[in-house]
Enzyme design. Structure first.
Site, PDB file in Angstrom:
ATOM      1  N   CYS A   2       5.650  17.507  -1.935  1.00  0.00           N
ATOM      2  CA  CYS A   2       5.625  18.951  -1.843  1.00  0.00           C
ATOM      3  C   CYS A   2       5.949  19.541  -3.218  1.00  0.00           C
ATOM      4  O   CYS A   2       6.802  19.032  -3.932  1.00  0.00           O
ATOM      5  CB  CYS A   2       6.604  19.549  -0.835  1.00  0.00           C
ATOM      6  SG  CYS A   2       6.287  19.040   0.846  1.00  0.00           S
ATOM      7  N   ARG A  27       1.688  16.445  -5.902  1.00  0.00           N
ATOM      8  CA  ARG A  27       2.875  16.225  -5.072  1.00  0.00           C
ATOM      9  C   ARG A  27       2.570  16.314  -3.577  1.00  0.00           C
ATOM     10  O   ARG A  27       3.458  16.086  -2.749  1.00  0.00           O
ATOM     11  CB  ARG A  27       3.960  17.251  -5.424  1.00  0.00           C
ATOM     12  CG  ARG A  27       4.392  17.191  -6.868  1.00  0.00           C
ATOM     13  CD  ARG A  27       5.413  18.261  -7.159  1.00  0.00           C
ATOM     14  NE  ARG A  27       6.674  17.976  -6.506  1.00  0.00           N
ATOM     15  CZ  ARG A  27       7.637  17.231  -7.031  1.00  0.00           C
ATOM     16  NH1 ARG A  27       7.492  16.725  -8.225  1.00  0.00           N
ATOM     17  NH2 ARG A  27       8.748  17.018  -6.376  1.00  0.00           N
ATOM     18  N   TRP A  74       3.138  18.044   1.424  1.00  0.00           N
ATOM     19  CA  TRP A  74       2.911  16.690   1.947  1.00  0.00           C
ATOM     20  C   TRP A  74       3.739  16.640   3.222  1.00  0.00           C
ATOM     21  O   TRP A  74       4.970  16.748   3.191  1.00  0.00           O
ATOM     22  CB  TRP A  74       3.387  15.645   0.943  1.00  0.00           C
ATOM     23  CG  TRP A  74       3.057  14.248   1.371  1.00  0.00           C
ATOM     24  CD1 TRP A  74       1.876  13.587   1.149  1.00  0.00           C
ATOM     25  CD2 TRP A  74       3.901  13.340   2.089  1.00  0.00           C
ATOM     26  NE1 TRP A  74       1.948  12.324   1.689  1.00  0.00           N
ATOM     27  CE2 TRP A  74       3.167  12.146   2.273  1.00  0.00           C
ATOM     28  CE3 TRP A  74       5.194  13.417   2.601  1.00  0.00           C
ATOM     29  CZ2 TRP A  74       3.684  11.036   2.935  1.00  0.00           C
ATOM     30  CZ3 TRP A  74       5.702  12.309   3.267  1.00  0.00           C
ATOM     31  CH2 TRP A  74       4.956  11.131   3.430  1.00  0.00           C
ATOM     32  N   ASN A 100      11.015  21.977  -0.608  1.00  0.00           N
ATOM     33  CA  ASN A 100      10.657  20.577  -0.857  1.00  0.00           C
ATOM     34  C   ASN A 100      11.863  19.725  -0.469  1.00  0.00           C
ATOM     35  O   ASN A 100      12.948  19.914  -1.031  1.00  0.00           O
ATOM     36  CB  ASN A 100      10.316  20.406  -2.352  1.00  0.00           C
ATOM     37  CG  ASN A 100      10.218  18.949  -2.794  1.00  0.00           C
ATOM     38  OD1 ASN A 100      10.475  18.635  -3.938  1.00  0.00           O
ATOM     39  ND2 ASN A 100       9.849  18.076  -1.904  1.00  0.00           N
ATOM     40  N   GLY A 101      11.666  18.804   0.487  1.00  0.00           N
ATOM     41  CA  GLY A 101      12.777  17.937   0.902  1.00  0.00           C
ATOM     42  C   GLY A 101      12.808  17.834   2.412  1.00  0.00           C
ATOM     43  O   GLY A 101      11.799  18.089   3.087  1.00  0.00           O
ATOM     44  N   GLU A 483      -1.135  -5.557  -7.767  1.00  0.00           N
ATOM     45  CA  GLU A 483      -1.461  -4.225  -8.266  1.00  0.00           C
ATOM     46  C   GLU A 483      -2.948  -3.927  -8.071  1.00  0.00           C
ATOM     47  O   GLU A 483      -3.320  -2.814  -7.685  1.00  0.00           O
ATOM     48  CB  GLU A 483      -1.055  -4.123  -9.749  1.00  0.00           C
ATOM     49  CG  GLU A 483      -1.399  -2.826 -10.444  1.00  0.00           C
ATOM     50  CD  GLU A 483      -0.769  -1.586  -9.819  1.00  0.00           C
ATOM     51  OE1 GLU A 483       0.075  -1.704  -8.921  1.00  0.00           O
ATOM     52  OE2 GLU A 483      -1.169  -0.474 -10.224  1.00  0.00           O
ATOM     53  N   LYS A 487      -4.246  -0.764  -5.886  1.00  0.00           N
ATOM     54  CA  LYS A 487      -5.135   0.279  -6.442  1.00  0.00           C
ATOM     55  C   LYS A 487      -6.345   0.471  -5.544  1.00  0.00           C
ATOM     56  O   LYS A 487      -6.719   1.594  -5.216  1.00  0.00           O
ATOM     57  CB  LYS A 487      -5.638  -0.090  -7.846  1.00  0.00           C
ATOM     58  CG  LYS A 487      -4.784   0.145  -9.031  1.00  0.00           C
ATOM     59  CD  LYS A 487      -4.330   1.525  -9.325  1.00  0.00           C
ATOM     60  CE  LYS A 487      -3.131   1.924  -8.497  1.00  0.00           C
ATOM     61  NZ  LYS A 487      -1.833   1.754  -9.059  1.00  0.00           N
ATOM     62  N   GLU A 490      -5.421   2.159  -2.194  1.00  0.00           N
ATOM     63  CA  GLU A 490      -5.025   3.560  -2.348  1.00  0.00           C
ATOM     64  C   GLU A 490      -6.215   4.490  -2.488  1.00  0.00           C
ATOM     65  O   GLU A 490      -6.253   5.542  -1.870  1.00  0.00           O
ATOM     66  CB  GLU A 490      -4.186   3.728  -3.629  1.00  0.00           C
ATOM     67  CG  GLU A 490      -2.749   3.368  -3.503  1.00  0.00           C
ATOM     68  CD  GLU A 490      -1.979   3.758  -4.764  1.00  0.00           C
ATOM     69  OE1 GLU A 490      -2.328   3.273  -5.847  1.00  0.00           O
ATOM     70  OE2 GLU A 490      -1.036   4.545  -4.654  1.00  0.00           O
ATOM     71  N   HIS A 506      -1.508 -21.599   2.263  1.00  0.00           N
ATOM     72  CA  HIS A 506      -0.473 -21.593   3.320  1.00  0.00           C
ATOM     73  C   HIS A 506      -0.749 -20.535   4.384  1.00  0.00           C
ATOM     74  O   HIS A 506       0.154 -20.165   5.122  1.00  0.00           O
ATOM     75  CB  HIS A 506       0.905 -21.364   2.690  1.00  0.00           C
ATOM     76  CG  HIS A 506       1.337 -22.489   1.801  1.00  0.00           C
ATOM     77  ND1 HIS A 506       1.704 -23.723   2.282  1.00  0.00           N
ATOM     78  CD2 HIS A 506       1.418 -22.580   0.452  1.00  0.00           C
ATOM     79  CE1 HIS A 506       2.012 -24.525   1.266  1.00  0.00           C
ATOM     80  NE2 HIS A 506       1.834 -23.841   0.147  1.00  0.00           N
ATOM     81  N   LYS A 605       2.048  11.906  -5.200  1.00  0.00           N
ATOM     82  CA  LYS A 605       2.439  11.194  -6.423  1.00  0.00           C
ATOM     83  C   LYS A 605       3.934  10.881  -6.465  1.00  0.00           C
ATOM     84  O   LYS A 605       4.310   9.779  -6.817  1.00  0.00           O
ATOM     85  CB  LYS A 605       2.036  12.044  -7.630  1.00  0.00           C
ATOM     86  CG  LYS A 605       2.325  11.395  -8.948  1.00  0.00           C
ATOM     87  CD  LYS A 605       1.065  10.858  -9.577  1.00  0.00           C
ATOM     88  CE  LYS A 605       1.325  10.077 -10.825  1.00  0.00           C
ATOM     89  NZ  LYS A 605       0.715   8.745 -10.778  1.00  0.00           N
TER      90      LYS A 605
HETATM   91  C1  AGP Z   1       0.943   3.950  -7.423  1.00  0.00           C
HETATM   92  O1  AGP Z   1      -0.431   3.946  -7.568  1.00  0.00           O
HETATM   93  C2  AGP Z   1       1.461   4.609  -6.241  1.00  0.00           C
HETATM   94  N1  AGP Z   1       0.902   5.875  -6.000  1.00  0.00           N
HETATM   95  C3  AGP Z   1       2.879   4.375  -5.841  1.00  0.00           C
HETATM   96  O2  AGP Z   1       2.947   3.064  -5.371  1.00  0.00           O
HETATM   97  C4  AGP Z   1       3.993   4.585  -6.888  1.00  0.00           C
HETATM   98  O3  AGP Z   1       3.895   3.620  -7.891  1.00  0.00           O
HETATM   99  C5  AGP Z   1       5.361   4.526  -6.197  1.00  0.00           C
HETATM  100  O4  AGP Z   1       5.444   5.545  -5.252  1.00  0.00           O
HETATM  101  C6  AGP Z   1       6.505   4.611  -7.169  1.00  0.00           C
HETATM  102  O5  AGP Z   1       6.478   5.794  -7.889  1.00  0.00           O
HETATM  103  P1  AGP Z   1       7.366   6.022  -9.162  1.00  0.00           P
HETATM  104  O6  AGP Z   1       6.909   5.066 -10.209  1.00  0.00           O
HETATM  105  O7  AGP Z   1       7.102   7.446  -9.551  1.00  0.00           O
HETATM  106  O8  AGP Z   1       8.780   5.778  -8.786  1.00  0.00           O
END
Ligand code: AGP
Length: 610
Positions: A2, A27, A74, A100-101, A483, A487, A490, A506, A605
């Protein structure tokens, strides 16, 4: 999660709020809304969806004024629809709040307020705030006292801005746990979750601290603490380039940020490696005496930053010879970590606002463990709550999927490991020089990879209908597999899992059919032959091979359906290079499938809820 913004000044408030909200859209983008005092009357416009949907609503139903608040959401409590969009108002629609929160005791508060006759319009936790203020006003309180009494009743994490119809020259606010920044321009004041929302108009800023509240007028900030005492503060000049906040000719921020990685690496290298190969960390750090005694490091982070932590562990153990554990922030606090000896916690976070990571910092500090954070936002909560911090220097990252911040994390962790090795005098000069030579080549090597981005773009159409992907890597590149899979998930919504190559047999090998592409990260080095065995195992089961290999490799491309070479480098540098083709793969597959890579569904984000 948010984003909130407030504005009071000479400009048309609707356009200032829309610009601010667009810059905060990373956000959250489930719904958006603004509240404005238009000719003395509180007007609220809100819409499900993104800021452009709100913009369309405002074209059809305009508002005018010079004071207002806005929100991009969000969803935590209540569906992402128009009814639950912020700002929320009291029963008589005179008070509007953007928050926000999470208000953890909202249920009890709401029950109490309903008994008092308040009419609620949404399913959110936030709505209790305007109603509590209304209730206090009803008792005859002034707005300041009403707000203060309200804050006393809230449990949880919050930052909120509040507009009161009967007070058209002030925006009220409070912060406890979620970020809030005050910005000051020429005869105008701003409040926002993050600085990008208020540049270039705001020239100076102050980061509101937890348990501070007050109000802003056009010209000033009136700041108090939770003991009702006035608080002094110092405004700081805003150093942010507005060009960093637009797409600069790219279709998406994600692609722009992937392409910025060579420049980011150059910047970090220039800043951190001094003449003669000395690593410099200008930030406030621990004494060399403490660092040379350090016997244990615990890394805490989430998502992509956790993957960076896994590579960081390999660097710290290889160069600084310090035993290192890596925890997911969300798990760290529940395992009651043992605090003994000379231990240090490294918290890694792009945003500096990840709630799980903040909670783990508090947990570490409660056990008297010193915390060093690696952050991309130096005025963030994580930077401020840590004992010291290192600036990642990736520049603003706006795409929700982290790309350049990841490689900046890897580079900073590598240099930090070398810095610690220097403090402990455990790396001989020749080896040091050899590593620095390699590091200095990285930016050009990234440029070489990016110059062949089209190769990967052309693969994307073949994966439009693919349902599952597997990513395999070993040693330094096991995190790269994780990673790469994250990616792709996501941004393209294709199911993908990353595994350590050795674990494949395994269990995960059961997934392989001729419909499952397997990305094999196979650079030259210690694990090369073992990765070849993985490739053979997949081929034997008719799986499709996508390989990321070292240029000049004569074996792997011939065994692969798709192959991409990264420049010659040692295995320890390879995670920084090998992840780039995987970022491009995720991006191009997402675009091919018609997904919006900068704003993937359900994500935000900064994850500011635990
Ligand atoms: C990364 O592509 C993500 N959107 C997410 O996993 C992110 O890395 C995670 O939420 C941690 O965020 P930060 O690095 O701002 O703490």
């Amino acid at each position: 999660m948010c984003g909130i913004v407030g504005y009071i000044g000479p400009k048309s408030v609707d356009s200032v709020l829309l610009v601010g909200l667009t810059r905060l859209e990373y956000r959250g983008y489930d719904s958006a809304g603004i509240a404005v005092l238009d000719s003395g009357e509180l007007q609220v416009r809100k819409e499900k969806g993104k800021i452009k949907d709100l913009e369309r609503l405002l074209q059809a139903h305009p508002v005018e004024g010079n004071i207002g608040i806005g929100h991009t959401r969000w969803a935590t409590h209540g569906e992402p629809n128009r009814k639950n969009a912020h700002p929320h108002v009291d029963t008589h629609k005179r008070i509007a709040v953007a928050h926000n929160g999470i208000i953890e005791n909202h249920f009890e508060l709401k029950q109490e307020l309903v008994r008092e006759g308040h009419v609620f319009h949404s399913d959110t936790d936030t709505e209790v705030i305007p109603h509590l203020v209304e209730e206090e006003l009803k008792k005859g309180m002034e707005i300041e006292a009403a707000l203060f009494n309200t804050i006393q009743r809230l449990r949880g994490r919050y930052a909120f801005v509040l507009l009161y119809e009967k007070d058209p020259s002030r925006i009220f606010f409070a912060r406890d746990g979620s970020p809030l920044v005050y910005g000051h321009g020429k005869g105008e004041s701003f409040l926002a979750s993050d600085v990008p929302a208020i540049v270039p108009a705001a020239l100076e800023h102050y980061v509101i601290e937890n348990q501070q509240w007050g109000w802003v007028t056009r010209d000033e900030l009136h700041l108090l603490d939770y003991g009702k005492q006035s608080v002094g503060f110092e405004l700081k000049k805003i150093e942010m380039n507005v060009q960093d906040l637009d797409k600069g000719g790219f279709d998406h921020f994600m692609l722009k940020e992937i392409f910025e990685q060579s420049g980011v690496m150059r910047g970090i290298i220039n800043e951190r490696i001094a003449e003669g190969g000395k690593v410099v960390f200008g930030e406030k750090n621990n004494s060399n005496e403490f660092l040379s005694r350090l016997s244990r490091i615990i890394i805490t982070s989430a998502g992509t930053s956790w993957h960076a932590g896994l590579v960081g562990k390999a660097y710290l153990e290889r160069f600084a010879k310090i035993s290192t554990e890596v925890d997911l922030s969300s798990e760290f606090r529940y395992r009651n970590p043992v605090a003994e000896g000379d231990t240090k916690v490294l918290a890694i976070s792009q945003s500096g606002e990840t709630a799980d990571t903040i909670a783990s910092i508090y947990e570490a500090k409660a056990k008297f463990i010193r915390v060093l954070s690696f952050v991309n936002n130096t005025s963030s909560t994580i930077a401020r709550e840590s004992n010291s911090f290192i600036d990642l220097k990736a520049g603003p990252e706006i795409g929700v999927a982290s790309t350049k911040a990841y490689t900046a994390q890897l580079m900073n962790l590598l240099l930090y490991a070398l810095f610690l090795a220097g403090v402990k005098w455990i790396l001989d000069k020749d080896e040091r020089m050899r590593i620095f030579d390699e590091i200095r080549r990285i930016p050009d090597q990234i440029d070489q990879i990016l110059s062949r981005a089209d190769v990967i773009r052309q693969w994307a159409a073949d994966f439009r209908e693919t349902k599952d992907f597997v990513f395999l890597g070993r040693s330094f590149n096991y995190p790269t597999a994780l990673e790469g899979a994250l990616k792709l998930k996501e941004v393209s919504y294709i199911h993908a899992s990353g595994y350590a190559g050795g674990e494949f047999k395994h269990g995960p090998i059961a997934l392989i059919t001729d419909e499952v592409p397997v990305v094999c990260i196979t650079p030259q080095g210690e694990i090369y032959e073992k990765m070849i065995s993985n490739i053979e195992e997949v081929r034997a089961r008719k799986g499709k091979i996508i390989s990321i290999h070292t240029e000049g490799d004569e074996k792997v491309p011939g065994m692969s359906d798709y192959s991409f070479g990264i420049p010659q480098c040692s295995e320890l540098i390879s995670p920084i290079l090998a992840v780039i083709p995987l970022q491009l793969l995720a991006y191009y597959v997402a675009v091919e499938r018609g997904c919006e890579p900068d704003q993937p569904r359900n994500l935000a984000k900064s994850v500011t809820v635990e």
